[in-house]
Design an enzyme around this catalytic site. Structure first.
Site, mmCIF file in Angstrom:
data_model
loop_
_atom_site.group_PDB
_atom_site.id
_atom_site.type_symbol
_atom_site.label_atom_id
_atom_site.label_comp_id
_atom_site.label_asym_id
_atom_site.label_seq_id
_atom_site.Cartn_x
_atom_site.Cartn_y
_atom_site.Cartn_z
ATOM 1 N N ASP A 38 0.846 -1.201 0.000
ATOM 2 C CA ASP A 38 0.000 0.000 0.000
ATOM 3 C C ASP A 38 0.880 1.250 0.000
ATOM 4 O O ASP A 38 0.946 1.995 0.984
ATOM 5 C CB ASP A 38 -0.943 -0.024 1.202
ATOM 6 N N LYS A 72 -0.005 -8.188 -2.392
ATOM 7 C CA LYS A 72 -1.363 -7.654 -2.465
ATOM 8 C C LYS A 72 -1.290 -6.188 -2.871
ATOM 9 O O LYS A 72 -0.592 -5.384 -2.246
ATOM 10 C CB LYS A 72 -2.074 -7.752 -1.113
ATOM 11 N N LYS A 77 -11.845 -4.824 -4.089
ATOM 12 C CA LYS A 77 -13.119 -4.767 -3.368
ATOM 13 C C LYS A 77 -14.244 -4.243 -4.270
ATOM 14 O O LYS A 77 -14.976 -3.313 -3.912
ATOM 15 C CB LYS A 77 -13.005 -3.929 -2.105
ATOM 16 N N LEU A 78 -14.405 -4.851 -5.412
ATOM 17 C CA LEU A 78 -15.411 -4.403 -6.368
ATOM 18 C C LEU A 78 -16.808 -4.512 -5.769
ATOM 19 O O LEU A 78 -17.165 -5.521 -5.165
ATOM 20 C CB LEU A 78 -15.320 -5.241 -7.648
ATOM 21 N N HIS A 79 -17.606 -3.461 -5.965
ATOM 22 C CA HIS A 79 -18.956 -3.409 -5.373
ATOM 23 C C HIS A 79 -19.785 -2.441 -6.205
ATOM 24 O O HIS A 79 -19.659 -1.226 -6.074
ATOM 25 C CB HIS A 79 -18.863 -2.947 -3.917
ATOM 26 N N ILE A 132 -23.283 -2.612 -9.476
ATOM 27 C CA ILE A 132 -24.297 -3.482 -10.076
ATOM 28 C C ILE A 132 -23.595 -4.632 -10.799
ATOM 29 O O ILE A 132 -22.432 -4.508 -11.196
ATOM 30 C CB ILE A 132 -25.205 -2.685 -11.041
ATOM 31 N N PRO A 133 -24.267 -5.779 -10.957
ATOM 32 C CA PRO A 133 -23.605 -6.956 -11.527
ATOM 33 C C PRO A 133 -22.907 -6.707 -12.851
ATOM 34 O O PRO A 133 -21.767 -7.157 -13.059
ATOM 35 C CB PRO A 133 -24.757 -7.961 -11.671
ATOM 36 N N THR A 146 -21.616 -3.982 -14.115
ATOM 37 C CA THR A 146 -20.411 -3.168 -13.963
ATOM 38 C C THR A 146 -19.272 -3.976 -13.360
ATOM 39 O O THR A 146 -18.112 -3.869 -13.797
ATOM 40 C CB THR A 146 -20.704 -1.934 -13.098
ATOM 41 N N THR A 203 -11.844 -5.423 8.638
ATOM 42 C CA THR A 203 -11.265 -5.591 9.971
ATOM 43 C C THR A 203 -11.157 -4.280 10.729
ATOM 44 O O THR A 203 -10.803 -4.263 11.906
ATOM 45 C CB THR A 203 -9.874 -6.245 9.875
ATOM 46 N N GLY A 215 0.809 -5.913 6.041
ATOM 47 C CA GLY A 215 1.246 -4.682 5.406
ATOM 48 C C GLY A 215 2.245 -3.919 6.234
ATOM 49 O O GLY A 215 3.454 -4.116 6.138
ATOM 50 N N ARG A 216 1.747 -3.020 7.073
ATOM 51 C CA ARG A 216 2.612 -2.112 7.809
ATOM 52 C C ARG A 216 3.664 -2.775 8.692
ATOM 53 O O ARG A 216 4.767 -2.222 8.827
ATOM 54 C CB ARG A 216 1.748 -1.136 8.624
#
Length: 224
Positions: free
Chosen positions: A10, A32, A61-63, A65-66, A68, A115, A204-205
């Site tokens: 990140d 990642k 984290k795709l969110h 309409i189906p 798209t 999380t 990550g960190r």
């Protein structure tokens, strides 16, 4: 999988990100790449990291309409990601279309509950019950939709593993013993997550911001 640790890269600057990944590549199992990196560098950045030869986890984290979400999945075929995330809260139709549109070698996993959230946050968004119950509900939805697995915290991974024996389970928010939690509210150690049934541990960190990232990555690997 010989090393379940995926380094969360990140970092907004491309050259430092690639250099960090290169410096620890022998002590992690994959990389990642999240929204910060993808928005800054797009396909080019992913290709540059991919030259290191490690599996890539696109945590987008795709969110939506189906239709798209399916279109977005098709758009990243060329990147050949090993793992891609979608939000389980997008509903069964979205999850089914995401899986149908994914590359044949790409695992699609659904994010259950971030999380960084806990029960108080759930109440504020209109969701009743515990974080544990919400994760299990969304994991069941992802399984019914034909996904490969889910993302959940180490607090719920054992229960999800019991419910979904062959699911591919990703645990973020992993912190070494006595490590700073940062903005994560539901953390466990790498060993705890692995013993509870996690297939992938996202770190990550604790590595990227360590004084010696290589030593930090090696130390985490040694606990596994």
């Amino acid at each position: 999988m010989t090393n379940p640790v995926y380094l969360a890269l990140d970092i907004a600057q491309l050259d430092p990100a690639v250099e960090l990944a290169r410096s620890v590549k022998s002590h992690v199992g994959g990389i990642k790449l999240g929204l910060e990196f993808f928005c800054a560098h797009g396909h080019h950045g992913v290709h540059e990291v991919g030259k290191l030869g490690l599996p890539l986890f696109l945590d987008l984290k795709l969110h939506d309409i189906p239709n798209t979400v399916a279109g977005a999945m098709y758009a990243i075929h060329a990147l050949q990601p090993a793992i891609v995330t979608v939000h389980a809260a997008g509903g069964r139709a979205m999850l089914e279309d995401a899986k149908a549109a994914a590359g044949k070698d790409t695992r699609v996993v659904a994010v259950t509950l971030l999380t960084s959230l806990d029960e108080r946050d759930l109440v504020r968004t209109g969701v009743s019950g515990s974080a544990h119950d919400q994760v299990l509900r969304l994991a069941e939805l992802a399984q019914l939709a034909g996904l490969d697995g889910v993302v959940c915290s180490g607090h719920e991974v054992a229960a999800v593993r019991s419910q979904w024996k062959d699911g591919f389970l990703v645990v973020p928010g992993v912190r070494p013993d006595n490590g700073a939690a940062g903005d994560q509210k539901r953390t466990v150690s790498p060993r705890e997550a692995r013993d509870a049934g996690a297939d992938v541990l996202v770190v990550g960190r604790p590595i990227s911001r360590a004084e010696d990232p290589l030593a930090a990555a090696r130390a985490i690997e040694e606990t596994l």
